[in-house]
Structure formats: structure tokens, C-alpha cells
Enzyme design. Structure first.
Site, PDB file in Angstrom:
ATOM      1  N   PRO A 199       0.836  -1.202  -0.041  1.00 12.50           N
ATOM      2  CA  PRO A 199       0.142   0.040  -0.014  1.00 12.50           C
ATOM      3  C   PRO A 199       1.041   1.214  -0.006  1.00 12.50           C
ATOM      4  O   PRO A 199       1.321   1.854   0.946  1.00 12.50           O
ATOM      5  CB  PRO A 199      -0.888  -0.069   1.544  1.00 12.50           C
ATOM      6  CG  PRO A 199       0.199  -0.885   2.165  1.00 12.50           C
ATOM      7  CD  PRO A 199       0.947  -1.659   1.402  1.00 12.50           C
ATOM      8  N   ASP A 240       6.124   2.503   1.790  1.00 10.71           N
ATOM      9  CA  ASP A 240       5.228   1.575   2.020  1.00 10.71           C
ATOM     10  C   ASP A 240       4.369   2.072   3.272  1.00 10.71           C
ATOM     11  O   ASP A 240       5.177   2.336   4.413  1.00 10.71           O
ATOM     12  CB  ASP A 240       5.977   0.103   2.583  1.00 10.71           C
ATOM     13  CG  ASP A 240       4.886  -0.915   2.466  1.00 10.71           C
ATOM     14  OD1 ASP A 240       3.843  -0.596   3.216  1.00 10.71           O
ATOM     15  OD2 ASP A 240       5.487  -2.161   2.655  1.00 10.71           O
ATOM     16  N   HIS A 241       3.168   2.241   3.142  1.00 10.58           N
ATOM     17  CA  HIS A 241       2.404   2.826   4.352  1.00 10.58           C
ATOM     18  C   HIS A 241       2.156   1.874   5.481  1.00 10.58           C
ATOM     19  O   HIS A 241       1.982   2.474   6.660  1.00 10.58           O
ATOM     20  CB  HIS A 241       0.854   3.279   3.913  1.00 10.58           C
ATOM     21  CG  HIS A 241       0.782   4.413   4.289  1.00 10.58           C
ATOM     22  ND1 HIS A 241       0.923   5.526   5.604  1.00 10.58           N
ATOM     23  CD2 HIS A 241       0.379   5.785   3.399  1.00 10.58           C
ATOM     24  CE1 HIS A 241       0.607   6.683   5.684  1.00 10.58           C
ATOM     25  NE2 HIS A 241       0.191   6.763   4.294  1.00 10.58           N
ATOM     26  N   ARG A 242       2.739   0.693   5.488  1.00  9.62           N
ATOM     27  CA  ARG A 242       2.603  -0.064   6.340  1.00  9.62           C
ATOM     28  C   ARG A 242       3.990   0.031   7.475  1.00  9.62           C
ATOM     29  O   ARG A 242       3.700  -0.169   8.628  1.00  9.62           O
ATOM     30  CB  ARG A 242       2.753  -1.749   6.012  1.00  9.62           C
ATOM     31  CG  ARG A 242       1.561  -1.904   5.227  1.00  9.62           C
ATOM     32  CD  ARG A 242       1.724  -3.443   4.744  1.00  9.62           C
ATOM     33  NE  ARG A 242       2.739  -3.373   3.568  1.00  9.62           N
ATOM     34  CZ  ARG A 242       3.069  -4.341   3.085  1.00  9.62           C
ATOM     35  NH1 ARG A 242       2.473  -5.633   3.432  1.00  9.62           N
ATOM     36  NH2 ARG A 242       4.217  -4.329   2.239  1.00  9.62           N
TER      37      ARG A 242
END
Length: 407
Positions: free
Chosen positions: A202, A377-379
Site C-alpha cells: 500500500p 510503504d504505508h505499513r
């Protein structure tokens, strides 16, 4: 007499297949241990494959242009049983070097540290054309005599043929037809990896314009004190500033282990440098870039990119990256939203650096301006950390001496 079947070995790239580019032997030939018998083309490089057996060739399991899976039969020879002992010993030595992470062993089981370095035989004065390139030209009804080779010594490459197929002039009597180009080799690897990135990560992108004038000045001043062999490129300085910014934002030097539900934050920075080559996009990796001096980093970058463009980069130097720097400005573009190099967590990009109007101390002037971008990566982090990293990297570009002076 016993028959020995040599399987297509794992070429150390994590790839599952390779194309047969050219056989160097034929049925009936006598081969010796470690003799180069075939050149194969993988997604990342053309590789000479030595055979770990001695004997007479009785079967070639594929013709030029065929694609073979790793672990399937490549060549069968008939030889004496005594060769088995040598093969076993060489096999074990190969496995030991492979387990030790040796970068010297790329293929086969017979190579040793005492074996002379073998290079592909080339004749610069002859326009050597691989069977794969010939087939591509034939499938698209292209006369190779009309193609100018961009490879060393005028060699016609796949890219040359593809360019001719896409943009070659058509006569009034010709009939344009749609092309069907197989997605294989490097293009397949790139497609698979980018699809995986888009499917699993994401991602989000942020960008900012920066004044790079002082970066040019810093490079001139630094190179004044260095011999010609140690001169530092602008890309090397950007790589150094990247590692400096990552030291302050280590969450971006990471990856996500989905199987274990963990974020892996790496202790060292293995910096990937995206490079466009005649074979396509490659990302040579400079290991432990954060521990290298600026001069050493510049030398490693220069060596890696030159080898990548010449198609001579060892497969082991194309894996293991933890963060990627992408200079898309070489294509004459200002901005981009680069796709993350899976399984990494971020990729930093820089556009072309051009003269633009800029306000300095309240006065309008002309400065060297570039747009930098970060896909992340938004994680592994949120916009605050990503924006903080990008802004810090931009500050380093605008005031490089205070950073470079201590690195």
C-alpha cells in the site's frame, strides 16, 4: 562408460529459467571438466555455463532460442566412471562456496578459485548476432542488414531489433501488422516484480522542489582535492546524502515480512541504484553503503553501473537491496511516482536539475532546481516520517557541505 546428465543449474539469481543463446559444442564433441559448453541468457545477464563432466556429448536438450527451466536436463555426455569422483568433489566445493555467500561462483559445479577467468569471446570487427535476436528479427520480418548495432563492436542487440520493429520506416507496399512480443527474460522479471509491488504494497508518494545549486558547488570543491581516478559524480553525492538521511529515518530502510507479521528494520543500508541498460532496467546493489567513505561509495557506484550497462554485472550484486535511489532525471523528466522495488519499503527519486527562477533571501534569482520524490510503504511508516525524511534529504541537497564534511 556411464552417461551423465547435466541439469541447468541455479545461476545464483533466484530465477527459474534461462534462454539458450548459443551452444559451443555439438553431439559427438569431446568435452573436459569446466569447459564452457553453452551461453545462456537470463533475465539479468548472459552467462557462460561450464560442464562438471568429462566425456563425449551424446545429446543437447534444447536448441538455440529455447527456454529451459532450472533443474531440467541441459546436456548429456558419455564418460568414464572416474569422472564421478571429480564431479562429486567439485559439486561439494561449489555448494560450500555457495553456502559461504561467495560472489565468485555463479554457475555450474566445476568452477574453482584456481580456474582462469573466462570471458565471452568477442570480435569487435564482426557483427555477432545471438540466435534470440535473429529469431526476434525473423518473427517481425526485419532485415538485420538494415539495423545499426548499439552493442560493443557494433553487435546488434534485442533492443536494436525492438526499436526497428516499433519505429522502422514502412514502404508504400508494406502492410503494417500487430506485433506479439513474448514477455520473457528481463522484461518478465521486471513485470512480475512491479506487479507484486503494486499488489502487495500500500504505497504513497510525496515530493518537493529543492535548490541544488550548492550541491554542484560542493562537488567542484570536493573534486579539487581528489585525483582524477577518485573524482566524485553528482549521483555519488546524492547516494551519500541518501544514506545520511536514512540514518535519521531508519524506518524507511526496512521491509515487511507478511508471513510473520513483522517489520524488518535493517542494521545496514544496501543501497540499490536504478540504472537503465541495453537489457532494460537493472538495480545494482551497493552493500553496506552506509559504512563506506564518500570516495569509496563513488567508486563502488561507478563500477556497478558500468558493469550493469555492459551486461557483466554478477547476479549476486543485483539482489539484497534495502532501499533504492532512482535518478529518472536522466530521461529529461522533472517528476515521477516510482514503484517500490519489492520487498523494500521505499524508493527515492530525483528529476532533472535545471535552471529555474527561485527566491533567495527575499530576492528572485536563477538557481539549479530539481524535484525529489519518495514512494513509501504505508505499513512501515506514516506521512510524518516519510515527509520528514524527504524534507531532510532536500535540506542536505541545499546545504551539502555540513553533511559531507563529516562523512
Amino acid at each position: 562408460m556411464t552417461n551423465q546428465v547435466f541439469m541447468l543449474p541455479d545461476l545464483g539469481e533466484g530465477l527459474a529459467e534461462a534462454d539458450i543463446a548459443e551452444w559451443h559444442v555439438k553431439v559427438g564433441d569431446v568435452v573436459t571438466i569446466d569447459q564452457i559448453v553453452v551461453e545462456v541468457e537470463t533475465a539479468k545477464a548472459a552467462v557462460d555455463v561450464p560442464i562438471p563432466f568429462a566425456g563425449t556429448v551424446i545429446e543437447l536438450h534444447g536448441k538455440d532460442g529455447d527456454t529451459l527451466k532450472v533443474g531440467t536436463p541441459l546436456i548429456t555426455v558419455s564418460g568414464s566412471e572416474s569422472a564421478d569422483v571429480v564431479v562429486s568433489a567439485n559439486h561439494e566445493r561449489y555448494r560450500e562456496e555457495e553456502r559461504a555467500g561467495s560472489g565468485n561462483v555463479l554457475i555450474g559445479y566445476g568452477t574453482s578459485e584456481d580456474a582462469p577467468l573466462r570471458r565471452r569471446r568477442t570480435a569487435p570487427s564482426v557483427r555477432v548476432i545471438s540466435p534470440i535476436v535473429r529469431k526476434l528479427a525473423s518473427d517481425n520480418s526485419i532485415d538485420l542488414a538494415t539495423i545499426s548495432g548499439s552493442g560493443a563492436g557494433g553487435v546488434i542487440t534485442r533492443a536494436d531489433v525492438e526499436a526497428g520493429a516499433n519505429f522502422g520506416p514502412e514502404t508504400e507496399t508494406s502492410h503494417a501488422t500487430d506485433q506479439r512480443i513474448p514477455i520473457k527474460g528481463l522484461r518478465k522479471v521486471v513485470a512480475d516484480k512491479l506487479s507484486t509491488s503494486r499488489r502487495e504494497i500500500p504505497d504513497a508518494t510525496t515530493w518537493v522542489d529543492v535548490d541544488a545549486t550548492e550541491l554542484f558547488t560542493a562537488r567542484v570543491e570536493i573534486n579539487k582535492a581528489l585525483p582524477d581516478s577518485d573524482k566524485i559524480s553528482l549521483m555519488a553525492l546524492l547516494a551519500r546524502l541518501t544514506t545520511a538521511a536514512l540514518a535519521q529515518y531508519p524506518e524507511l530502510n526496512s521491509s515487511v515480512d507478511t508471513a510473520r507479521g513483522e517489520i524488518v528494520r535493517y542494521a545496514h543500508i544496501n543501497l540499490g541504484i536504478a540504472a537503465q541498460t541495453p537489457k532494460g532496467l537493472m538495480v545494482p546493489v551497493i552493500r553496506n553503503a552506509d559504512s563506506l567513505s564518500t570516495v569509496a561509495l563513488a567508486q563502488a557506484l561507478r563500477t556497478s553501473t558500468e558493469l550493469a550497462r555492459d551486461g557483466k554485472l554478477e547476479p549476486a550484486r543485483l539482489i539484497g537491496g534495502t532501499f533504492t535511489l532512482n535518478n529518472y532525471g536522466v530521461f529529461g523528466v522533472d517528476g515521477s511516482t516510482p514503484i517500490i522495488n519489492h520487498p523494500e519499503a521505499a524508493i527515492l527519486g530525483i528529476g532533472r536539475i535545471i535552471d529555474k527562477p527561485w527566491v533567495v533571501n527575499g530576492e528572485l534569482t536563477v538557481r539549479k532546481v530539481a524535484q525529489i520524490s519518495l514512494s513509501f510503504d504505508h505499513r512501515v511508516c506514516d506521512g510524518g516520517e516519510a515527509g520528514g525524511f524527504l524534507r531532510l534529504f532536500g535540506d542536505y541537497i541545499e546545504n551539502p557541505i555540513r553533511v559531507l564534511g563529516r562523512l
